[in-house]
Design a protein around this motif. Structure first.
Motif, PDB file in Angstrom:
ATOM      1  N   ASP A 131      35.031  25.539  94.682  1.00  0.00           N
ATOM      2  CA  ASP A 131      35.486  24.541  94.466  1.00  0.00           C
ATOM      3  C   ASP A 131      36.946  25.061  94.485  1.00  0.00           C
ATOM      4  OD1 ASP A 131      34.816  21.204  93.613  1.00  0.00           O
ATOM      5  OD2 ASP A 131      36.700  22.102  93.471  1.00  0.00           O
ATOM      6  N   GLN A 132      37.805  24.009  95.351  1.00  0.00           N
ATOM      7  CA  GLN A 132      39.313  24.298  95.377  1.00  0.00           C
ATOM      8  C   GLN A 132      39.962  23.946  94.185  1.00  0.00           C
ATOM      9  OE1 GLN A 132      38.981  21.781  99.305  1.00  0.00           O
ATOM     10  NE2 GLN A 132      41.192  22.920  99.220  1.00  0.00           N
ATOM     11  N   ARG A 133      39.534  23.030  93.295  1.00  0.00           N
ATOM     12  CA  ARG A 133      39.906  22.608  91.994  1.00  0.00           C
ATOM     13  C   ARG A 133      40.027  23.404  90.935  1.00  0.00           C
ATOM     14  NH1 ARG A 133      36.234  17.319  92.158  1.00  0.00           N
ATOM     15  NH2 ARG A 133      34.891  19.101  92.497  1.00  0.00           N
ATOM     16  N   GLY A 134      41.010  23.457  90.417  1.00  0.00           N
ATOM     17  CA  GLY A 134      41.004  24.442  89.244  1.00  0.00           C
ATOM     18  C   GLY A 134      40.667  23.931  87.923  1.00  0.00           C
ATOM     19  N   GLY A 135      40.379  22.504  87.769  1.00  0.00           N
ATOM     20  CA  GLY A 135      39.770  22.291  86.770  1.00  0.00           C
ATOM     21  C   GLY A 135      39.027  20.760  86.723  1.00  0.00           C
ATOM     22  N   GLY A 136      38.391  20.120  85.910  1.00  0.00           N
ATOM     23  CA  GLY A 136      37.752  18.851  86.071  1.00  0.00           C
ATOM     24  C   GLY A 136      37.069  18.681  84.913  1.00  0.00           C
ATOM     25  N   PHE A 137      36.408  17.546  85.130  1.00  0.00           N
ATOM     26  CA  PHE A 137      35.522  17.089  84.125  1.00  0.00           C
ATOM     27  C   PHE A 137      34.279  17.810  83.950  1.00  0.00           C
ATOM     28  CE2 PHE A 137      34.312  13.516  81.531  1.00  0.00           C
ATOM     29  CZ  PHE A 137      32.784  13.422  81.779  1.00  0.00           C
ATOM     30  N   TYR A 138      33.807  18.567  84.776  1.00  0.00           N
ATOM     31  CA  TYR A 138      32.512  19.132  84.839  1.00  0.00           C
ATOM     32  C   TYR A 138      32.773  20.550  84.544  1.00  0.00           C
ATOM     33  CZ  TYR A 138      30.887  14.782  86.943  1.00  0.00           C
ATOM     34  OH  TYR A 138      30.618  13.593  87.182  1.00  0.00           O
TER      35      TYR A 138
ATOM     36  N   ALA B 250      39.463  29.119  97.154  1.00  0.00           N
ATOM     37  CA  ALA B 250      38.458  28.566  95.995  1.00  0.00           C
ATOM     38  C   ALA B 250      39.017  28.936  94.585  1.00  0.00           C
ATOM     39  CB  ALA B 250      37.104  29.042  96.292  1.00  0.00           C
ATOM     40  N   ARG B 251      39.241  28.092  93.457  1.00  0.00           N
ATOM     41  CA  ARG B 251      39.622  28.260  92.221  1.00  0.00           C
ATOM     42  C   ARG B 251      38.317  28.848  91.451  1.00  0.00           C
ATOM     43  NH1 ARG B 251      44.325  25.814  91.047  1.00  0.00           N
ATOM     44  NH2 ARG B 251      44.244  26.857  89.235  1.00  0.00           N
ATOM     45  N   ILE B 252      37.199  28.499  91.961  1.00  0.00           N
ATOM     46  CA  ILE B 252      36.021  28.758  91.184  1.00  0.00           C
ATOM     47  C   ILE B 252      35.017  28.964  92.078  1.00  0.00           C
ATOM     48  CG2 ILE B 252      35.394  26.372  90.576  1.00  0.00           C
ATOM     49  CD1 ILE B 252      33.959  27.449  88.139  1.00  0.00           C
ATOM     50  N   MET B 253      34.287  30.143  91.870  1.00  0.00           N
ATOM     51  CA  MET B 253      33.030  30.535  92.674  1.00  0.00           C
ATOM     52  C   MET B 253      31.800  30.858  91.609  1.00  0.00           C
ATOM     53  SD  MET B 253      34.726  32.719  95.596  1.00  0.00           S
ATOM     54  CE  MET B 253      33.476  32.517  96.771  1.00  0.00           C
TER      55      MET B 253
ATOM     56  N   ALA C 126      29.453  32.197  87.193  1.00  0.00           N
ATOM     57  CA  ALA C 126      30.571  31.892  87.777  1.00  0.00           C
ATOM     58  C   ALA C 126      31.920  32.570  87.432  1.00  0.00           C
ATOM     59  CB  ALA C 126      30.682  30.509  87.236  1.00  0.00           C
ATOM     60  N   LEU C 127      32.587  32.550  88.434  1.00  0.00           N
ATOM     61  CA  LEU C 127      33.939  33.266  88.369  1.00  0.00           C
ATOM     62  C   LEU C 127      35.228  32.533  88.578  1.00  0.00           C
ATOM     63  CD1 LEU C 127      34.396  37.120  89.918  1.00  0.00           C
ATOM     64  CD2 LEU C 127      36.138  35.225  90.312  1.00  0.00           C
ATOM     65  N   TYR C 128      36.101  32.383  88.110  1.00  0.00           N
ATOM     66  CA  TYR C 128      37.383  31.813  88.107  1.00  0.00           C
ATOM     67  C   TYR C 128      38.268  32.925  88.917  1.00  0.00           C
ATOM     68  CZ  TYR C 128      36.014  27.609  85.413  1.00  0.00           C
ATOM     69  OH  TYR C 128      35.545  26.455  84.900  1.00  0.00           O
TER      70      TYR C 128
ATOM     71  N   TRP D  88      31.272  24.829  84.523  1.00  0.00           N
ATOM     72  CA  TRP D  88      30.625  25.600  85.490  1.00  0.00           C
ATOM     73  C   TRP D  88      29.105  25.392  85.751  1.00  0.00           C
ATOM     74  CZ3 TRP D  88      27.107  29.172  85.535  1.00  0.00           C
ATOM     75  CH2 TRP D  88      26.724  29.687  84.349  1.00  0.00           C
ATOM     76  N   TRP D  89      28.281  25.167  84.547  1.00  0.00           N
ATOM     77  CA  TRP D  89      26.707  24.893  84.811  1.00  0.00           C
ATOM     78  C   TRP D  89      26.593  23.662  85.229  1.00  0.00           C
ATOM     79  CZ3 TRP D  89      29.509  25.508  80.151  1.00  0.00           C
ATOM     80  CH2 TRP D  89      29.704  24.595  79.315  1.00  0.00           C
ATOM     81  N   GLU D  90      27.457  22.702  85.630  1.00  0.00           N
ATOM     82  CA  GLU D  90      27.068  21.427  86.129  1.00  0.00           C
ATOM     83  C   GLU D  90      27.178  21.436  87.507  1.00  0.00           C
ATOM     84  OE1 GLU D  90      29.713  19.647  83.314  1.00  0.00           O
ATOM     85  OE2 GLU D  90      27.996  18.472  82.583  1.00  0.00           O
ATOM     86  N   PRO D  91      26.331  21.041  88.344  1.00  0.00           N
ATOM     87  CA  PRO D  91      26.535  21.242  89.693  1.00  0.00           C
ATOM     88  C   PRO D  91      27.727  20.235  90.509  1.00  0.00           C
ATOM     89  CG  PRO D  91      24.344  19.949  89.253  1.00  0.00           C
ATOM     90  CD  PRO D  91      24.944  20.725  88.138  1.00  0.00           C
ATOM     91  N   GLU D  92      27.983  19.137  89.762  1.00  0.00           N
ATOM     92  CA  GLU D  92      28.864  18.187  90.183  1.00  0.00           C
ATOM     93  C   GLU D  92      30.243  19.134  90.129  1.00  0.00           C
ATOM     94  OE1 GLU D  92      26.951  17.676  87.720  1.00  0.00           O
ATOM     95  OE2 GLU D  92      25.840  15.868  88.113  1.00  0.00           O
ATOM     96  N   ARG D  93      30.498  20.272  89.502  1.00  0.00           N
ATOM     97  CA  ARG D  93      31.644  20.910  89.244  1.00  0.00           C
ATOM     98  C   ARG D  93      32.147  21.490  90.740  1.00  0.00           C
ATOM     99  NH1 ARG D  93      35.810  22.737  89.874  1.00  0.00           N
ATOM    100  NH2 ARG D  93      37.166  24.271  88.486  1.00  0.00           N
ATOM    101  N   PHE D  94      30.984  21.751  91.591  1.00  0.00           N
ATOM    102  CA  PHE D  94      31.295  22.357  92.984  1.00  0.00           C
ATOM    103  C   PHE D  94      31.294  21.298  93.951  1.00  0.00           C
ATOM    104  CE2 PHE D  94      31.470  26.676  91.158  1.00  0.00           C
ATOM    105  CZ  PHE D  94      30.620  26.353  89.992  1.00  0.00           C
ATOM    106  N   ALA D  95      32.325  21.355  94.932  1.00  0.00           N
ATOM    107  CA  ALA D  95      32.266  20.342  96.072  1.00  0.00           C
ATOM    108  C   ALA D  95      31.289  21.097  97.306  1.00  0.00           C
ATOM    109  CB  ALA D  95      33.769  20.256  96.717  1.00  0.00           C
ATOM    110  N   ASP D  96      31.566  22.538  97.249  1.00  0.00           N
ATOM    111  CA  ASP D  96      31.036  23.303  98.537  1.00  0.00           C
ATOM    112  C   ASP D  96      30.026  24.444  98.082  1.00  0.00           C
ATOM    113  OD1 ASP D  96      34.534  23.459  98.924  1.00  0.00           O
ATOM    114  OD2 ASP D  96      33.291  22.107 100.165  1.00  0.00           O
ATOM    115  N   TRP D  97      28.898  24.407  99.061  1.00  0.00           N
ATOM    116  CA  TRP D  97      27.809  24.929  98.886  1.00  0.00           C
ATOM    117  C   TRP D  97      27.037  25.772 100.169  1.00  0.00           C
ATOM    118  CZ3 TRP D  97      25.071  25.100  94.104  1.00  0.00           C
ATOM    119  CH2 TRP D  97      25.593  24.144  93.193  1.00  0.00           C
TER     120      TRP D  97
END
Length: 124
Positions: free
Chosen positions: A97-104, A29-32, A48-50, A106-115
């Motif tokens: 999420d495995q991705r290091g960056g993105g459009f969203y 994970a790149r972010i948890m 959140a923690l990078y 950390w406070w947006e749920p779309e940032r995370f693929a795995d729950w």
């Protein structure tokens, strides 16, 4: 994907402490993060923690009371909660999420693929 399993939830009196754990496996994970959802409310990002930079963020509602940390050897994320309040009552979820960056952000749920499946915290 990252597989996540939370533990540590329970019932606690107001003012007390509680620590949640989230065991991670699978992809790195790149972010948890920890999220929570109270009855009748939307899911809320708590902290959140990078994982590479170590940068940490907190929601204003928990700042100075909650601490997010990670044991890299155990690949486990923690949320130490102090001075708990009744309004902290919610189901708490671990997210990653495995991705290091993105459009969203950390406070947006779309940032995370795995729950994770969630763990109940009740403060009375």
């Amino acid at each position: 994907h990252v597989q996540l399993v939370e533990s540590g939830g329970g019932s606690v009196q107001a003012g007390g402490p509680l620590t949640l754990s989230c065991a991670a496996s699978g992809a790195a994970a790149r972010i948890m993060a920890w999220w929570r959802q109270a009855p009748g409310k939307e899911r809320e990002g708590v902290a959140a923690l990078y994982t590479i930079s170590g940068v940490i963020y907190y929601a204003d509602s928990v700042k100075d009371r909650f601490t997010i940390s990670r044991d890299n050897l155990k690949n486990t994320l923690y949320l130490q909660m102090m001075n708990l309040k009744p309004e902290d009552t919610a189901v708490y979820y671990c997210a990653a999420d495995q991705r290091g960056g993105g459009f969203y952000n950390w406070w947006e749920p779309e940032r995370f693929a795995d729950w994770g499946q969630g763990t109940q915290v009740t403060v009375s």
